[in-house]
Design a protein around this motif. Structure first.
Motif, PDB file in Angstrom:
ATOM      1  N   ASP A 288       0.842  -1.192   0.000  1.00 50.41           N
ATOM      2  CA  ASP A 288       0.000   0.000   0.000  1.00 50.41           C
ATOM      3  C   ASP A 288       0.878   1.244   0.000  1.00 50.41           C
ATOM      4  O   ASP A 288       1.464   1.605   1.015  1.00 50.41           O
ATOM      5  N   PHE A 289       0.970   1.887  -1.162  1.00 50.14           N
ATOM      6  CA  PHE A 289       1.770   3.097  -1.267  1.00 50.14           C
ATOM      7  C   PHE A 289       0.933   4.361  -1.038  1.00 50.14           C
ATOM      8  O   PHE A 289       1.398   5.461  -1.301  1.00 50.14           O
ATOM      9  N   GLU A 290      -0.297   4.186  -0.552  1.00 49.87           N
ATOM     10  CA  GLU A 290      -1.123   5.344  -0.197  1.00 49.87           C
ATOM     11  C   GLU A 290      -0.576   6.035   1.051  1.00 49.87           C
ATOM     12  O   GLU A 290      -0.659   7.251   1.190  1.00 49.87           O
ATOM     13  N   GLN A 291      -0.001   5.232   1.962  1.00 52.00           N
ATOM     14  CA  GLN A 291       0.559   5.792   3.185  1.00 52.00           C
ATOM     15  C   GLN A 291       1.959   5.209   3.431  1.00 52.00           C
ATOM     16  O   GLN A 291       2.184   4.463   4.394  1.00 52.00           O
TER      17      GLN A 291
ATOM     18  N   ASP B 194      14.044  -6.436   7.871  1.00 50.97           N
ATOM     19  CA  ASP B 194      13.079  -5.495   7.294  1.00 50.97           C
ATOM     20  C   ASP B 194      13.553  -5.089   5.916  1.00 50.97           C
ATOM     21  O   ASP B 194      14.754  -4.924   5.680  1.00 50.97           O
ATOM     22  N   LEU B 195      12.594  -4.948   5.019  1.00 53.98           N
ATOM     23  CA  LEU B 195      12.890  -4.464   3.681  1.00 53.98           C
ATOM     24  C   LEU B 195      12.139  -3.160   3.460  1.00 53.98           C
ATOM     25  O   LEU B 195      10.948  -3.071   3.788  1.00 53.98           O
ATOM     26  N   PHE B 196      12.824  -2.149   2.935  1.00 54.92           N
ATOM     27  CA  PHE B 196      12.221  -0.858   2.620  1.00 54.92           C
ATOM     28  C   PHE B 196      12.315  -0.644   1.122  1.00 54.92           C
ATOM     29  O   PHE B 196      13.392  -0.806   0.534  1.00 54.92           O
ATOM     30  N   VAL B 197      11.204  -0.268   0.507  1.00 55.04           N
ATOM     31  CA  VAL B 197      11.198  -0.189  -0.949  1.00 55.04           C
ATOM     32  C   VAL B 197      10.282   0.926  -1.438  1.00 55.04           C
ATOM     33  O   VAL B 197       9.187   1.126  -0.909  1.00 55.04           O
ATOM     34  N   THR B 198      10.762   1.681  -2.434  1.00 51.76           N
ATOM     35  CA  THR B 198       9.921   2.691  -3.065  1.00 51.76           C
ATOM     36  C   THR B 198       8.974   2.027  -4.058  1.00 51.76           C
ATOM     37  O   THR B 198       9.172   0.864  -4.429  1.00 51.76           O
ATOM     38  N   GLU B 199       7.969   2.772  -4.507  1.00 47.36           N
ATOM     39  CA  GLU B 199       7.009   2.203  -5.455  1.00 47.36           C
ATOM     40  C   GLU B 199       7.695   1.800  -6.745  1.00 47.36           C
ATOM     41  O   GLU B 199       7.445   0.721  -7.302  1.00 47.36           O
TER      42      GLU B 199
ATOM     43  N   VAL C 268       8.067  -6.019   5.030  1.00 54.93           N
ATOM     44  CA  VAL C 268       8.281  -5.184   3.847  1.00 54.93           C
ATOM     45  C   VAL C 268       7.527  -3.873   4.018  1.00 54.93           C
ATOM     46  O   VAL C 268       6.314  -3.873   4.248  1.00 54.93           O
ATOM     47  N   HIS C 269       8.249  -2.745   3.895  1.00 49.76           N
ATOM     48  CA  HIS C 269       7.660  -1.436   4.155  1.00 49.76           C
ATOM     49  C   HIS C 269       7.750  -0.547   2.918  1.00 49.76           C
ATOM     50  O   HIS C 269       8.853  -0.335   2.386  1.00 49.76           O
ATOM     51  N   PRO C 270       6.624  -0.025   2.438  1.00 48.94           N
ATOM     52  CA  PRO C 270       6.669   0.953   1.345  1.00 48.94           C
ATOM     53  C   PRO C 270       7.213   2.287   1.859  1.00 48.94           C
ATOM     54  O   PRO C 270       6.896   2.700   2.977  1.00 48.94           O
ATOM     55  N   ILE C 271       8.061   2.940   1.081  1.00 45.97           N
ATOM     56  CA  ILE C 271       8.636   4.215   1.493  1.00 45.97           C
ATOM     57  C   ILE C 271       8.560   5.227   0.362  1.00 45.97           C
ATOM     58  O   ILE C 271       8.420   4.864  -0.816  1.00 45.97           O
TER      59      ILE C 271
ATOM     60  N   THR D  40      19.889   6.707  -5.616  1.00 43.33           N
ATOM     61  CA  THR D  40      19.468   5.533  -4.858  1.00 43.33           C
ATOM     62  C   THR D  40      18.733   4.510  -5.728  1.00 43.33           C
ATOM     63  O   THR D  40      18.032   4.884  -6.680  1.00 43.33           O
ATOM     64  N   THR D  41      18.908   3.252  -5.387  1.00 46.49           N
ATOM     65  CA  THR D  41      18.171   2.187  -6.087  1.00 46.49           C
ATOM     66  C   THR D  41      16.753   2.054  -5.548  1.00 46.49           C
ATOM     67  O   THR D  41      15.900   1.452  -6.190  1.00 46.49           O
ATOM     68  N   GLY D  42      16.508   2.579  -4.351  1.00 47.75           N
ATOM     69  CA  GLY D  42      15.168   2.533  -3.767  1.00 47.75           C
ATOM     70  C   GLY D  42      14.829   1.248  -3.032  1.00 47.75           C
ATOM     71  O   GLY D  42      13.695   1.075  -2.593  1.00 47.75           O
TER      72      GLY D  42
END
Length: 268
Positions: free
Chosen positions: A4-7, A53-58, A78-81, A95-97
């Protein structure tokens, strides 16, 4: 896996703030965790179970969908950022994101040497992260049984080292021991012959017996090993330079020596 990249997490989210602190050695030690960035490193961390933990852009979630999916199967959080959060986490200009916070993966030198290794890479007083990561990667590629950073070296769990290792940090046992003399004693107790690279070495690389279990000492980028440590080696080995180059850099010299050792040990 759906994210969910809404938040998404922003650069002010506590998890992002704490993860960014892991670029400092003191924070890594306190948290017993380290942060990595990039496709190869994160993929290796996830597949070996080191990632927490994994952090990833859309955008990165689309580009590295297989890694994100694998992380879900491995029960990694997994966390959307946001893109801004990614820049906050990154130590590079572009950054690779995709990032992972990981469990420490360093071994004790004694554990590496207890397994009766045949080939060990021993970078001494290594201070340049890129070279440290390249040494880990090369050692992995050449089938070395371990890498032991000896003396006051760069932290192998630093993000730049992990990135330069291209995932090999998670594949080959890596240790960091500040007492160089202790490392040398452990190498001998493990019945390894100890070779050191030196421009004025008494033996040519082609002349030494590499069919025996071997530990290679590789010196500091600027100052080499120094006379005292060179004197501790069983043999000081020179790499012949056939052209007009004055010398070889650390990573290149290590690659040549490890390749010749691997060829003698594993291709007989």
């Amino acid at each position: 896996m759906h994210l969910d990249f809404e938040q998404p997490f922003t650069e002010r989210t506590p998890r992002i703030v704490n993860a960014a602190k892991l670029h400092r050695s003191s924070a890594r030690k306190k948290a017993q965790a380290f942060i990595i960035e990039g496709e190869n490193a994160v993929d290796a961390a996830v597949s070996t179970g080191a990632a927490r933990d994994l952090f990833v852009t859309e955008r990165a979630a689309e580009r590295f969908a297989d890694i994100v999916t694998a992380a879900g199967y491995m029960d990694v959080y997994v966390h959307p950022i946001t893109e801004k959060a990614a820049r906050h986490l990154s130590d590079t200009q572009t950054t690779t994101g995709i990032f992972a916070v990981c469990e420490p993966v360093l071994w004790k030198a004694g554990k590496i040497l207890a397994s009766k290794p045949r080939l060990v890479s021993v970078p001494v007083l290594t201070s340049e992260p890129g070279n440290a990561g390249t040494l880990i990667r090369t050692s992995d590629a050449m089938g070395a049984d371990g890498v032991i950073f000896a003396g006051e070296t760069v932290d192998p769990l630093g993000c730049k080292v992990a990135r330069a290792s291209a995932g090999s940090l998670f594949h080959v046992p890596v240790a960091r021991e500040p007492n160089i003399k202790d490392v040398l004693g452990q190498l001998r107790a493990a019945k390894l012959q100890v070779f050191a690279t030196a421009a004025d070495g008494e033996a040519d690389l082609a002349e030494v017996d590499l069919t025996q279990p071997t530990a290679w000492l590789f010196g500091n980028e600027a100052h080499g090993l120094g006379e005292e440590l060179l004197g501790e080696a069983d043999v000081r080995v020179r790499i012949p330079i056939l052209g007009r180059a004055e010398s070889l850099n650390l990573a290149t010299a290590a690659s040549i020596c490890l390749y010749e050792s691997a060829k003698a040990l594993y291709r007989r």
